[in-house]
Design a protein around this motif. Sequence first.
Motif: not given
Length: 416
Positions: A33-38, A324-325, A406-409
């Motif tokens: 849902x958001x820009x990931x760390x790093x 996010x890309x 850190x999210x995941x699909x």
Amino acid sequence: MPRLLLVLLGCALIPTPGIGQDFRPIPLQSQITRVQPWTGLVLWDTSESVKTDAVSLEFRYFAYSEIVTAKDTFDWSPVERFLAGAAARGHQGVLRFYFDYPGKPSGAPKYLNDLPDYRPITGKSEGKRTGFADWSHPELKRMTLDFYTQFARKFDRDPRLAYLETGFGLWAEYHIYDGPMKLGQTFPDKAFQRDFFKHLSNQFERTPWLMSIDVAAEARTPLAEESELLNLPFGQFDDSFLGKDHAKWNAKNWKFLGLDRWKTQPRGGEFSYYSDHDQKMALAPNGPHGIAFETLAREYHLSFIIANDQPKYQPLSRIAEAGKALGYRLQVTQFASNGTHARVEITNTGIAPPFHDAYVALDGVRAKQSLRGLLPGEKRTYVLRTTSAAPKLTIESDRLVPGQRIEFQADLPGQQ
């Protein structure tokens, strides 16, 4: 074809009775849902728009003179304030130290300027009176190496720091394109640069460090003469990304530094400032010169890019979308249990690997092997002990600040 790696974690790396038998799928739904760390677009810490989750990274320059207050005396409080401020906003820092900056005095420490045989040069750069360090003086070289020894000792494992950018010349971008460029005087000689590269390689174990792609310039750096230096673990940043002549000039430097370097070292950058048009159209559908940002970012496998002017031209939603890309993007493709163990298959659908340690965890118990270095398209399978019929799956890391995750699909229906 995606590569598959079986990683048996939480148990020995040998066949274990019961593992691999009667695994039943566990339902799992999750979204990024958001820009990931790093990863993502980067704003300066002074930006009016920096208080947003559209970015995960903040940038700041420091003059060495802000930190080195006397010989062998370091005041890290400016860096601490920067990192603390970023962390308070749920962000991490990208920082760069400089000696030469157009329109400013030299960034060399004052004690050096007070030495009778230290001879800095004042010249013009970009039409501004600019101070340049005296690289003929051995104390400047000694101080520079010691600076990074002390910096690494204090910040190498600091979760508030994502990346270090370094180099020499204007803005530490490995050139003096406008001004008194004199190797061994206003710019360090090649022998010292070699020592500098090797020194940083020995100091940093956890924090990735990057240099401008202009380090490829044969006339002022030793890399062309000593190709073994290319094996050192440095990343690269492109400070004129999406510029009009990117394919003509920048691409050659990327190629020289190694087209596969992105697999082991991070790539970053900054949107081109060659013209106002470059900045205004950086995130336009066809970019400023006919190539969309996401297309070129994918070609060069960027993890992050400095984009401080973009809030003038784009809504934060577009900045988040572009962010996010970049970098890694994790997806869980299998999740199953046999009553004593759970099996997790995970892949990276992004454009670059993660460059800090992150771990698959079940109910807070981490796997032993990190996801660091998981390449796009690669799959890894982890088998962990669990007695829960529906364990909670998370990705954990010690290189995060409060508020980051850190999210995941995942779109796994479970037992049919």
